[in-house]
Motif scaffolding. Structure first.
Motif, PDB file in Angstrom:
ATOM      1  N   ASP A   1     -11.392   6.460  -7.804  1.00  0.00           N
ATOM      2  CA  ASP A   1     -10.167   7.081  -7.268  1.00  0.00           C
ATOM      3  C   ASP A   1      -9.992   8.438  -7.913  1.00  0.00           C
ATOM      4  OD1 ASP A   1      -6.694   6.925  -7.848  1.00  0.00           O
ATOM      5  OD2 ASP A   1      -7.707   7.334  -5.940  1.00  0.00           O
TER       6      ASP A   1
ATOM      7  N   THR B   1      -3.964  10.257  -2.707  1.00  0.00           N
ATOM      8  CA  THR B   1      -4.690   9.211  -1.957  1.00  0.00           C
ATOM      9  C   THR B   1      -3.950   8.884  -0.673  1.00  0.00           C
ATOM     10  OG1 THR B   1      -5.697   7.041  -2.158  1.00  0.00           O
ATOM     11  CG2 THR B   1      -3.477   7.239  -3.023  1.00  0.00           C
TER      12      THR B   1
ATOM     13  N   TYR C   1       0.845  -1.209   0.000  1.00  0.00           N
ATOM     14  CA  TYR C   1       0.000   0.000   0.000  1.00  0.00           C
ATOM     15  C   TYR C   1       0.876   1.253   0.000  1.00  0.00           C
ATOM     16  CZ  TYR C   1      -4.668  -1.992   0.354  1.00  0.00           C
ATOM     17  OH  TYR C   1      -5.860  -2.634   0.073  1.00  0.00           O
TER      18      TYR C   1
ATOM     19  N   PHE D   1      -4.098  -2.636  -8.130  1.00  0.00           N
ATOM     20  CA  PHE D   1      -3.281  -1.418  -8.266  1.00  0.00           C
ATOM     21  C   PHE D   1      -3.062  -1.091  -9.730  1.00  0.00           C
ATOM     22  CE2 PHE D   1      -0.508   1.885  -7.439  1.00  0.00           C
ATOM     23  CZ  PHE D   1       0.700   1.716  -8.085  1.00  0.00           C
TER      24      PHE D   1
ATOM     25  N   GLN E   1      -8.193   5.576   1.888  1.00  0.00           N
ATOM     26  CA  GLN E   1      -8.896   5.796   0.617  1.00  0.00           C
ATOM     27  C   GLN E   1      -8.563   4.694  -0.378  1.00  0.00           C
ATOM     28  OE1 GLN E   1      -8.276   9.583  -1.099  1.00  0.00           O
ATOM     29  NE2 GLN E   1      -9.609  10.636   0.366  1.00  0.00           N
ATOM     30  N   LEU E   2      -7.258   4.370  -0.431  1.00  0.00           N
ATOM     31  CA  LEU E   2      -6.864   3.371  -1.435  1.00  0.00           C
ATOM     32  C   LEU E   2      -7.513   2.033  -1.115  1.00  0.00           C
ATOM     33  CD1 LEU E   2      -5.298   2.939  -3.981  1.00  0.00           C
ATOM     34  CD2 LEU E   2      -3.243   2.405  -2.629  1.00  0.00           C
TER      35      LEU E   2
ATOM     36  N   ILE F   1       0.685   3.940  -2.929  1.00  0.00           N
ATOM     37  CA  ILE F   1       0.285   5.344  -2.655  1.00  0.00           C
ATOM     38  C   ILE F   1       1.327   6.298  -3.235  1.00  0.00           C
ATOM     39  CG2 ILE F   1       0.043   7.023  -0.762  1.00  0.00           C
ATOM     40  CD1 ILE F   1      -1.308   4.651   0.816  1.00  0.00           C
TER      41      ILE F   1
ATOM     42  N   LEU G   1       1.028   6.220  -7.079  1.00  0.00           N
ATOM     43  CA  LEU G   1      -0.261   6.796  -7.498  1.00  0.00           C
ATOM     44  C   LEU G   1      -0.250   8.308  -7.322  1.00  0.00           C
ATOM     45  CD1 LEU G   1      -2.653   5.378  -8.662  1.00  0.00           C
ATOM     46  CD2 LEU G   1      -3.618   5.125  -6.386  1.00  0.00           C
TER      47      LEU G   1
ATOM     48  N   VAL H   1      -6.048   0.652 -11.180  1.00  0.00           N
ATOM     49  CA  VAL H   1      -6.199   2.066 -10.762  1.00  0.00           C
ATOM     50  C   VAL H   1      -5.098   2.910 -11.398  1.00  0.00           C
ATOM     51  CG1 VAL H   1      -6.194   3.622  -8.759  1.00  0.00           C
ATOM     52  CG2 VAL H   1      -7.308   1.400  -8.595  1.00  0.00           C
TER      53      VAL H   1
END
Lengths: 212, 39, 212
Positions: B17, B23, A177, C180, B27-28, A181, A184, C183
């Protein structure tokens, strides 16, 4: 050969413990040798298959069931106090065994024995058999104990690996994660900057059009 | 309504998203959970 | 009270197995009762602590070491064939024990015994002790067996959970990456479309400038 030694008390001498040694080849029902001793004298007798079958017929019992009853009576000994009554007459050297039910008892078997001329030999054999059994059970004990320790080590080992795996799975999830993050948000930053450029471009174009 | 739909389409991808807002973990996770429902 | 029964062969009667029963309270060194029987007669004697200490002094051995040697000799029996030599004279009722080393042997101990007037009682007690030991070891066996089965079940259980955890961890990793990627690719699509818009905008602006 199967052999058992058990303690019994004779109705005629309840204060003196006697020992009943029974040995048989394949199954008790195929015949057995029975030896009785009080630690001083000894009597022994052989019971053949036909006598056992006859006894079962006389008692109108299925042979297997009769043999099972007999086996329990002759090998349970002190482990089943009061379940059976043993009587022995030295004169006739007749050993009989009755099964006690609530309020009745019935004759399970009666065996003609012969007095053993040299009882110490029989008694020595019986004690040797007991000592061999003790040695055998001690060895089994040690084997089981080692097996136990090995299983406990194995269990601790796999329990440790399982716990490690659980925490590794949690760590993996957190780690992924975090990475996701970061990547992203990089993209989102890029989108925001392109968006800003686009808006500026559109502003500019609007102004240009106005100029024109 | 279509305008709201259009607004969301500009602000969010099909998995919910946001294109623009950074993020975070919760949230993710929520977005991923949504994907689970989708699949 | 500790008790052991072991088999020995007397130098004088190697073909007849004899049984040595030794019982003691806290430690063998605090004194013990020794009983010898051939399954017919029996002899018994008590060895007190001072005699043991004196024997250790006579042999110029530390008492603990001497007691350990004695315990091994008197309880090992047939388990240590040839390690010890036992002699017994019925006249003097003297039992002696020698320890055999490579080429010499030395006297480990000598005990005065008394003939037991009623040996069958002693022999019955010895057999009962053996039967009790067998029962006790059988019970321990069953307990260890059950313990083994429980440990094996527990091991299988945690092994199963460990394997599940390993595959769950792999599945989690795959699963998270899949989501992932979905997204992330949305963002990349967005960036491509913004880029395209921007390029178109810049094209347009260039043309406009040219026009102008």
């Amino acid at each position: 050969m199967e052999k058992t030694v058990s303690r019994i008390c004779l109705a005629s001498e309840p204060s003196i413990v006697h020992f009943l040694q029974v040995s048989w080849e394949k199954t008790l029902g195929s015949g057995f040798v029975i030896t009785l001793t009080d630690g001083h004298s000894a009597w022994t007798g052989t019971v053949c298959e036909s006598e056992i079958s006859q006894e079962a017929v006389d008692m109108a019992m299925e042979k297997e069931k009769y043999v099972e009853e007999l086996r329990r009576a002759l090998t349970a000994g002190a482990e089943a106090p009061g379940a059976y009554k043993f009587s022995f007459s030295e004169e006739s050297a007749q050993l009989s065994c009755d099964k006690n039910l609530q309020d009745v008892s019935f004759r399970l078997g009666s065996f003609s024995l012969d007095k053993v001329p040299n009882p110490s030999e029989v008694i020595r054999e019986l004690i040797c058999y007991c000592l061999d059994t003790i040695t055998e059970k001690q060895a089994k004990n040690e084997h089981l104990q080692k097996e136990n320790e090995r299983l406990l080590r194995d269990w601790n080992d796999v329990q440790g690996r399982f716990e490690k795996c659980v925490s590794a799975k949690e760590a993996l999830e957190t780690d992924l994660y975090e990475r996701f993050i970061l990547v992203l948000n990089e993209k989102k930053t890029k989108i925001r900057s392109l968006h800003r450029l686009l808006n500026e471009g559109q502003e500019l174009e609007k102004n240009t059009n106005l100029d024109r | 309504c279509p305008s709201t739909k259009q607004h969301f389409a500009l602000e969010y991808d099909r998995y919910g998203d946001s294109y623009f807002v950074d993020t975070d973990l919760d949230q993710l996770k929520e977005v991923f959970a949504g994907i689970k429902k989708l699949s």
